[in-house]
Scaffold this motif. Structure first.
Motif, PDB file in Angstrom:
ATOM      1  N   LEU A  73       7.540   6.496   0.543  1.00  0.00           N
ATOM      2  CA  LEU A  73       7.434   7.550   1.574  1.00  0.00           C
ATOM      3  C   LEU A  73       6.665   7.041   2.788  1.00  0.00           C
ATOM      4  CD1 LEU A  73       6.738  10.601  -0.766  1.00  0.00           C
ATOM      5  CD2 LEU A  73       8.765  10.288   0.695  1.00  0.00           C
ATOM      6  N   ASP A  74       5.668   6.198   2.541  1.00  0.00           N
ATOM      7  CA  ASP A  74       4.885   5.688   3.670  1.00  0.00           C
ATOM      8  C   ASP A  74       5.694   4.672   4.493  1.00  0.00           C
ATOM      9  OD1 ASP A  74       2.472   6.130   4.980  1.00  0.00           O
ATOM     10  OD2 ASP A  74       1.608   4.268   4.227  1.00  0.00           O
ATOM     11  N   TRP A  75       6.577   3.910   3.820  1.00  0.00           N
ATOM     12  CA  TRP A  75       7.429   2.956   4.570  1.00  0.00           C
ATOM     13  C   TRP A  75       8.482   3.706   5.362  1.00  0.00           C
ATOM     14  CZ3 TRP A  75       9.090   0.276  -0.587  1.00  0.00           C
ATOM     15  CH2 TRP A  75       8.026  -0.464  -1.103  1.00  0.00           C
ATOM     16  N   THR A  76       9.088   4.714   4.700  1.00  0.00           N
ATOM     17  CA  THR A  76      10.242   5.353   5.331  1.00  0.00           C
ATOM     18  C   THR A  76       9.839   6.420   6.340  1.00  0.00           C
ATOM     19  OG1 THR A  76      10.378   6.805   3.409  1.00  0.00           O
ATOM     20  CG2 THR A  76      11.904   4.945   3.433  1.00  0.00           C
ATOM     21  N   HIS A  77       8.637   6.958   6.190  1.00  0.00           N
ATOM     22  CA  HIS A  77       8.164   8.006   7.111  1.00  0.00           C
ATOM     23  C   HIS A  77       6.749   7.683   7.576  1.00  0.00           C
ATOM     24  CE1 HIS A  77      11.271   9.912   4.608  1.00  0.00           C
ATOM     25  NE2 HIS A  77      11.522  10.672   5.647  1.00  0.00           N
ATOM     26  N   PRO A  78       6.552   6.546   8.271  1.00  0.00           N
ATOM     27  CA  PRO A  78       5.173   6.210   8.685  1.00  0.00           C
ATOM     28  C   PRO A  78       4.612   7.277   9.620  1.00  0.00           C
ATOM     29  CG  PRO A  78       6.759   4.681   9.669  1.00  0.00           C
ATOM     30  CD  PRO A  78       7.526   5.569   8.727  1.00  0.00           C
ATOM     31  N   GLY A  79       5.456   7.826  10.494  1.00  0.00           N
ATOM     32  CA  GLY A  79       5.037   8.886  11.417  1.00  0.00           C
ATOM     33  C   GLY A  79       3.773   8.505  12.164  1.00  0.00           C
ATOM     34  N   ASP A  80       3.011   9.529  12.546  1.00  0.00           N
ATOM     35  CA  ASP A  80       1.756   9.211  13.242  1.00  0.00           C
ATOM     36  C   ASP A  80       0.598   9.205  12.258  1.00  0.00           C
ATOM     37  OD1 ASP A  80       1.750  11.844  12.718  1.00  0.00           O
ATOM     38  OD2 ASP A  80       1.466  12.539  14.792  1.00  0.00           O
ATOM     39  N   LYS A  81       0.928   9.292  10.969  1.00  0.00           N
ATOM     40  CA  LYS A  81      -0.140   9.305   9.969  1.00  0.00           C
ATOM     41  C   LYS A  81       0.157   8.337   8.827  1.00  0.00           C
ATOM     42  CE  LYS A  81      -2.567  13.087   8.429  1.00  0.00           C
ATOM     43  NZ  LYS A  81      -2.578  14.390   7.757  1.00  0.00           N
ATOM     44  N   PRO A  82       0.235   7.020   9.164  1.00  0.00           N
ATOM     45  CA  PRO A  82       0.488   6.094   8.051  1.00  0.00           C
ATOM     46  C   PRO A  82      -0.683   6.156   7.053  1.00  0.00           C
ATOM     47  CG  PRO A  82       0.320   4.894  10.156  1.00  0.00           C
ATOM     48  CD  PRO A  82       0.076   6.346  10.446  1.00  0.00           C
ATOM     49  N   LEU A  83      -0.358   6.061   5.773  1.00  0.00           N
ATOM     50  CA  LEU A  83      -1.409   6.168   4.755  1.00  0.00           C
ATOM     51  C   LEU A  83      -1.764   4.811   4.170  1.00  0.00           C
ATOM     52  CD1 LEU A  83      -0.281   9.484   2.996  1.00  0.00           C
ATOM     53  CD2 LEU A  83      -1.999   9.173   4.775  1.00  0.00           C
ATOM     54  N   THR A  84      -1.349   3.752   4.867  1.00  0.00           N
ATOM     55  CA  THR A  84      -1.695   2.390   4.469  1.00  0.00           C
ATOM     56  C   THR A  84      -2.545   1.794   5.592  1.00  0.00           C
ATOM     57  OG1 THR A  84       0.432   2.211   3.367  1.00  0.00           O
ATOM     58  CG2 THR A  84      -0.716   0.145   3.816  1.00  0.00           C
ATOM     59  N   PRO A  85      -3.773   1.327   5.300  1.00  0.00           N
ATOM     60  CA  PRO A  85      -4.592   0.797   6.390  1.00  0.00           C
ATOM     61  C   PRO A  85      -3.918  -0.413   7.046  1.00  0.00           C
ATOM     62  CG  PRO A  85      -5.865   0.986   4.345  1.00  0.00           C
ATOM     63  CD  PRO A  85      -4.440   1.264   4.000  1.00  0.00           C
ATOM     64  N   PRO A  86      -3.985  -0.514   8.384  1.00  0.00           N
ATOM     65  CA  PRO A  86      -3.359  -1.648   9.061  1.00  0.00           C
ATOM     66  C   PRO A  86      -4.078  -2.968   8.772  1.00  0.00           C
ATOM     67  CG  PRO A  86      -4.491  -0.193  10.638  1.00  0.00           C
ATOM     68  CD  PRO A  86      -4.591   0.456   9.296  1.00  0.00           C
ATOM     69  N   ASP A  87      -5.375  -2.894   8.512  1.00  0.00           N
ATOM     70  CA  ASP A  87      -6.146  -4.106   8.272  1.00  0.00           C
ATOM     71  C   ASP A  87      -5.815  -4.666   6.873  1.00  0.00           C
ATOM     72  OD1 ASP A  87      -8.513  -5.904   8.723  1.00  0.00           O
ATOM     73  OD2 ASP A  87      -9.143  -4.844   6.898  1.00  0.00           O
ATOM     74  N   PRO A  88      -5.432  -5.960   6.779  1.00  0.00           N
ATOM     75  CA  PRO A  88      -5.006  -6.506   5.482  1.00  0.00           C
ATOM     76  C   PRO A  88      -6.079  -6.440   4.397  1.00  0.00           C
ATOM     77  CG  PRO A  88      -4.537  -8.061   7.264  1.00  0.00           C
ATOM     78  CD  PRO A  88      -5.306  -6.938   7.870  1.00  0.00           C
ATOM     79  N   VAL A  89      -7.349  -6.583   4.778  1.00  0.00           N
ATOM     80  CA  VAL A  89      -8.403  -6.542   3.756  1.00  0.00           C
ATOM     81  C   VAL A  89      -8.514  -5.111   3.196  1.00  0.00           C
ATOM     82  CG1 VAL A  89     -10.883  -6.827   3.324  1.00  0.00           C
ATOM     83  CG2 VAL A  89      -9.663  -8.475   4.766  1.00  0.00           C
ATOM     84  N   GLN A  90      -8.452  -4.128   4.084  1.00  0.00           N
ATOM     85  CA  GLN A  90      -8.514  -2.726   3.628  1.00  0.00           C
ATOM     86  C   GLN A  90      -7.258  -2.365   2.832  1.00  0.00           C
ATOM     87  OE1 GLN A  90      -9.230  -0.450   7.205  1.00  0.00           O
ATOM     88  NE2 GLN A  90     -11.387  -1.028   7.280  1.00  0.00           N
ATOM     89  N   ARG A  91      -6.125  -2.958   3.251  1.00  0.00           N
ATOM     90  CA  ARG A  91      -4.880  -2.690   2.512  1.00  0.00           C
ATOM     91  C   ARG A  91      -4.998  -3.266   1.088  1.00  0.00           C
ATOM     92  NH1 ARG A  91       0.144  -5.063   5.304  1.00  0.00           N
ATOM     93  NH2 ARG A  91      -1.146  -4.466   7.063  1.00  0.00           N
ATOM     94  N   ALA A  92      -5.605  -4.459   0.998  1.00  0.00           N
ATOM     95  CA  ALA A  92      -5.804  -5.070  -0.328  1.00  0.00           C
ATOM     96  C   ALA A  92      -6.726  -4.185  -1.168  1.00  0.00           C
ATOM     97  CB  ALA A  92      -6.383  -6.477  -0.179  1.00  0.00           C
ATOM     98  N   ASP A  93      -7.758  -3.610  -0.536  1.00  0.00           N
ATOM     99  CA  ASP A  93      -8.654  -2.685  -1.268  1.00  0.00           C
ATOM    100  C   ASP A  93      -7.846  -1.504  -1.806  1.00  0.00           C
ATOM    101  OD1 ASP A  93     -10.894  -4.163  -0.718  1.00  0.00           O
ATOM    102  OD2 ASP A  93     -11.539  -2.936   0.989  1.00  0.00           O
TER     103      ASP A  93
END
Ligand SMILES: N[C@@H](CCC(=O)N[C@@H](CS)C(=O)NCC(=O)O)C(=O)O
Length: 278
Positions: A73-93
């Protein structure tokens, strides 16, 4: 059109509803009563061979596994509220949290829920129906031995050998949350992410079982994070409004009755943790 096959007390389904609601997406709901065995209906097994909820359907495309559904859902509907942090370290967290949830916390939650409450709800169906319900579980379900485990949990409750480990997993996850949340408002990064969406239903399960306040009385950051999550408008639309009152009552009353035994096991685990045995 998005469609979700779900159930009111399913932590995995709640996770996906939270993401759908946070993104403001419209979806059609199909209720599958997993405490009556509707997940074993041959038609449903065609779209979810494990016989579990949730299943997401997007214009006919089937997506299973709750964490995968949330990411989809986050890939297909990123919208203005993506729920995956853009920063790779935070995404890894974030991914470390969702992995911990899937690999450890979810099976442990299944054990706690069934041994403390669901067993009583299921047993009300009567001997014959309980037998059909237990026998219908596919070989590869929530985990590969879920069929045997579910039978033992229904028969033995908290006397089952898995209960202690399941309680310990919850305690370790809550400790880890307490450490992270003492420095951060969210589990990964500086805003609400799929890690928070994934964790909310598990805290809510312990809350629904009337155990959270006492369990986490020395974990103030966990409690205040949960309070903050409960204040999000999506909490009611994604969680509270889907739990039938009778099931909420079962969880609350059975959980309260189970707490003394859970607490006894928990205090034993804490002692062992203090002296470094676990
Ligand atoms: N790995 C699956 C697990 C799904 C799962 O365990 N669903 C539970 C409810 S939270 C279920 O449907 N259980 C049915 C049963 O115990 O027979 C996912 O994340 O979607």
């Amino acid at each position: 059109m998005l469609e979700l096959y779900h159930h009111g007390s399913s932590v995995c389904a709640a996770k996906v509803r939270i993401v759908l609601e946070e993104k403001g997406l419209e979806y059609k709901k199909h209720y599958i009563d997993i405490l009556k065995g509707e997940q074993f209906n041959p038609e449903y097994l065609k779209i979810n061979p494990k016989g579990v909820v949730p299943t997401l359907v997007d214009d006919g495309k089937i997506v299973t596994e709750s964490t995968v559904c949330c990411e989809y859902l986050d890939w297909t509907h990123p919208g203005d509220k993506p729920l995956t942090p853009p920063d790779p370290v935070q995404r890894a967290d974030m991914l470390r949290w969702t992995k911990l949830i899937d690999e450890e916390l979810h099976p442990a939650c299944g054990t706690v829920t069934f041994t403390c409450s669901h067993r009583y709800t299921v047993l009300r169906m009567g001997k014959e129906k309980v037998e059909t319900f237990l026998e219908s579980t596919p070989r590869l379900s929530l985990v590969s031995d879920w069929k045997e485990r579910k039978r033992r949990y229904v028969e033995l409750g908290l006397d089952d050998k898995d209960a202690r480990k399941a309680i310990m997993v919850h305690e370790m996850v809550f400790d880890k949350m307490e450490t992270v949340l003492s420095e951060n408002s969210f589990l990964a990064g500086d805003s609400f992410s799929l890690a928070d969406a994934g964790m909310i239903p598990y805290l809510n399960r312990i809350y629904m079982l009337s155990m959270l306040d006492e369990w986490c009385e020395k974990k103030p950051h966990v409690l205040s994070w949960f309070e903050k999550m409960r204040e999000r408008p999506t909490f009611i639309s994604a969680i509270d409004s889907h739990l039938p009152e009778s099931l909420a009552t079962d969880l609350r009353t059975n959980g309260a009755k189970s707490w003394p035994k859970v607490e006894e096991i928990l205090l034993g685990i804490r002692e062992e943790m203090k002296v470094g045995v676990v």
